[in-house]
Design an enzyme around this catalytic site. Structure first.
Site, PDB file in Angstrom:
ATOM      1  N   ARG A 249      -2.706 -11.908   3.441  1.00  0.00           N
ATOM      2  CA  ARG A 249      -3.973 -11.719   3.107  1.00  0.00           C
ATOM      3  C   ARG A 249      -4.169 -12.329   1.640  1.00  0.00           C
ATOM      4  O   ARG A 249      -3.275 -12.271   0.739  1.00  0.00           O
ATOM      5  CB  ARG A 249      -4.326 -10.272   3.224  1.00  0.00           C
ATOM      6  CG  ARG A 249      -4.293  -9.468   4.288  1.00  0.00           C
ATOM      7  CD  ARG A 249      -5.168 -10.028   5.348  1.00  0.00           C
ATOM      8  NE  ARG A 249      -6.492 -10.561   4.701  1.00  0.00           N
ATOM      9  CZ  ARG A 249      -7.539  -9.524   4.521  1.00  0.00           C
ATOM     10  NH1 ARG A 249      -7.583  -8.446   4.148  1.00  0.00           N
ATOM     11  NH2 ARG A 249      -8.785 -10.227   3.747  1.00  0.00           N
TER      12      ARG A 249
ATOM     13  N   HIS B 273      -7.282  -8.659  -2.303  1.00  0.00           N
ATOM     14  CA  HIS B 273      -8.510  -8.269  -2.216  1.00  0.00           C
ATOM     15  C   HIS B 273      -8.457  -6.738  -2.595  1.00  0.00           C
ATOM     16  O   HIS B 273      -7.415  -6.183  -2.725  1.00  0.00           O
ATOM     17  CB  HIS B 273      -9.153  -8.336  -0.750  1.00  0.00           C
ATOM     18  CG  HIS B 273      -8.072  -7.554   0.205  1.00  0.00           C
ATOM     19  ND1 HIS B 273      -6.976  -8.056   0.635  1.00  0.00           N
ATOM     20  CD2 HIS B 273      -7.917  -6.438   0.901  1.00  0.00           C
ATOM     21  CE1 HIS B 273      -6.298  -7.328   1.320  1.00  0.00           C
ATOM     22  NE2 HIS B 273      -6.819  -6.376   1.575  1.00  0.00           N
TER      23      HIS B 273
ATOM     24  N   TYR C 190       0.637  -1.244   0.116  1.00  0.00           N
ATOM     25  CA  TYR C 190      -0.153   0.014   0.050  1.00  0.00           C
ATOM     26  C   TYR C 190       0.880   1.096   0.009  1.00  0.00           C
ATOM     27  O   TYR C 190       1.974   1.268   0.786  1.00  0.00           O
ATOM     28  CB  TYR C 190      -0.988  -0.095   1.245  1.00  0.00           C
ATOM     29  CG  TYR C 190      -2.221  -1.076   1.358  1.00  0.00           C
ATOM     30  CD1 TYR C 190      -3.408  -0.531   0.672  1.00  0.00           C
ATOM     31  CD2 TYR C 190      -1.807  -2.031   1.836  1.00  0.00           C
ATOM     32  CE1 TYR C 190      -4.303  -1.147   0.629  1.00  0.00           C
ATOM     33  CE2 TYR C 190      -2.887  -3.179   2.071  1.00  0.00           C
ATOM     34  CZ  TYR C 190      -4.269  -2.798   1.409  1.00  0.00           C
ATOM     35  OH  TYR C 190      -5.330  -3.391   1.318  1.00  0.00           O
TER      36      TYR C 190
ATOM     37  N   TYR D 299      -0.209  -9.821   0.820  1.00  0.00           N
ATOM     38  CA  TYR D 299       0.590  -9.248   1.615  1.00  0.00           C
ATOM     39  C   TYR D 299       0.648  -9.865   2.968  1.00  0.00           C
ATOM     40  O   TYR D 299      -0.416 -10.292   3.418  1.00  0.00           O
ATOM     41  CB  TYR D 299       0.660  -7.736   1.713  1.00  0.00           C
ATOM     42  CG  TYR D 299      -0.766  -7.119   2.147  1.00  0.00           C
ATOM     43  CD1 TYR D 299      -1.099  -6.949   3.596  1.00  0.00           C
ATOM     44  CD2 TYR D 299      -1.681  -6.689   1.247  1.00  0.00           C
ATOM     45  CE1 TYR D 299      -2.374  -6.619   4.107  1.00  0.00           C
ATOM     46  CE2 TYR D 299      -3.022  -6.285   1.682  1.00  0.00           C
ATOM     47  CZ  TYR D 299      -3.330  -6.286   2.989  1.00  0.00           C
ATOM     48  OH  TYR D 299      -4.676  -5.768   3.354  1.00  0.00           O
TER      49      TYR D 299
ATOM     50  N   HIS E  33     -10.558  -3.259  -1.340  1.00  0.00           N
ATOM     51  CA  HIS E  33     -11.471  -2.643  -0.246  1.00  0.00           C
ATOM     52  C   HIS E  33     -12.539  -1.772  -1.074  1.00  0.00           C
ATOM     53  O   HIS E  33     -12.218  -1.064  -2.007  1.00  0.00           O
ATOM     54  CB  HIS E  33     -10.869  -1.793   0.474  1.00  0.00           C
ATOM     55  CG  HIS E  33      -9.806  -2.556   1.467  1.00  0.00           C
ATOM     56  ND1 HIS E  33      -9.775  -3.068   2.701  1.00  0.00           N
ATOM     57  CD2 HIS E  33      -8.357  -2.934   1.342  1.00  0.00           C
ATOM     58  CE1 HIS E  33      -9.038  -3.473   3.226  1.00  0.00           C
ATOM     59  NE2 HIS E  33      -7.935  -3.457   2.493  1.00  0.00           N
TER      60      HIS E  33
END
Ligand SMILES: [Fe+2]
Length: 243
Positions: free
Chosen positions: A159, A162, A110, A149, A164
């Site tokens: 994870r 995905h 991110y 990640y 969000h």
């Protein structure tokens, strides 16, 4: 499911919480700090009629729905198109509602100071987008398939891929946040966030469908994912913050 401990469902007293989501899920450690442990506060009636705000300092711009065209160059990774509809519990489209997304880049990083995962940032990818639904409740984003990640929740925690999503229903007070997953992810069975949705059928509602009809030859794979906003009844999309 050998990696995850089963635990009793703990539901708040308020019936507006959907039965599928366990908001305080022991396997997902940070829910301990944010799950409500006191009675809910009732918001004054007049706030229910406010229209949803537009996040950011400017109105939604032309390329806000194309995360591959927000910088000088193209981001690295697998280009994808994500489409779907936002519907109410009766299958009616929710028109002109703001849909916002945020995600990791193709390497699973991110663009945020908290994320110090040792994977490269991409100077051509911010990882945030937004659009309004059309008259049929449709939304469409062009982006890069996010990478997995590590997240430190438990040993060897990763994870699943995905994106969000934040959605507004017809009202300001009903902002809902959830995650869209990709079909066939091998990390599903190890992910406490995915499994905090206790009902397997409700979990499936979080997984997008590969969409060969929308896939564009020589350019991008497509995934389709509808969102059904409601009060947690059967068939509604599970949300992280159902209120
Ligand atoms: Fe994430």
């Amino acid at each position: 499911m050998a990696q995850l401990e089963d635990s009793p469902i703990v539901l708040p007293d308020d019936p507006d919480f959907g039965p599928e989501v366990q908001v305080d899920y022991p396997g997902y450690r940070s829910t301990r700090w944010r799950a409500p442990d006191r009675p809910l506060v009732t918001i004054a009636e007049e706030f229910h009629d406010l229209e949803g705000p537009v996040f950011g300092h400017d109105a939604v711009q032309e390329h806000d729905d194309d995360l591959t065209r927000q910088h000088e160059g193209e981001p690295l990774g697998e280009r994808i198109v994500v489409t779907g509809r936002v519907l109410d519990e009766d299958g009616r489209p929710i028109r002109s509602t703001l849909v916002e997304i945020w995600q990791a880049n193709a390497c699973g990083r991110y663009r945020h100071e908290v994320d110090q995962h040792p994977a490269p940032l991409d100077p051509n990818f911010s990882g945030a987008g937004r659009c309004f639904t059309d008259d049929e409740g449709r939304y469409r984003f062009v982006t890069i398939k996010p990478g997995s990640y590590p997240w430190g929740n438990h040993p060897n925690a990763w994870r699943p891929n995905h994106i969000h999503f934040s959605l507004f229903g017809p009202e300001f007070t009903r902002r809902l946040v959830t995650q869209m997953y990709f079909p066939g992810d091998p990390l599903f069975e190890f992910d406490p966030i995915f499994h905090s949705v206790r009902d397997p059928k409700a979990r499936e509602l979080l997984v997008s469908r590969f969409d060969i009809e929308t896939t564009q030859p020589d350019w991008a794979l497509a995934y389709q994912w509808d969102v059904v906003l409601g009060r947690g009844g059967s068939g509604t999309t599970p949300m992280e913050n159902q209120t």
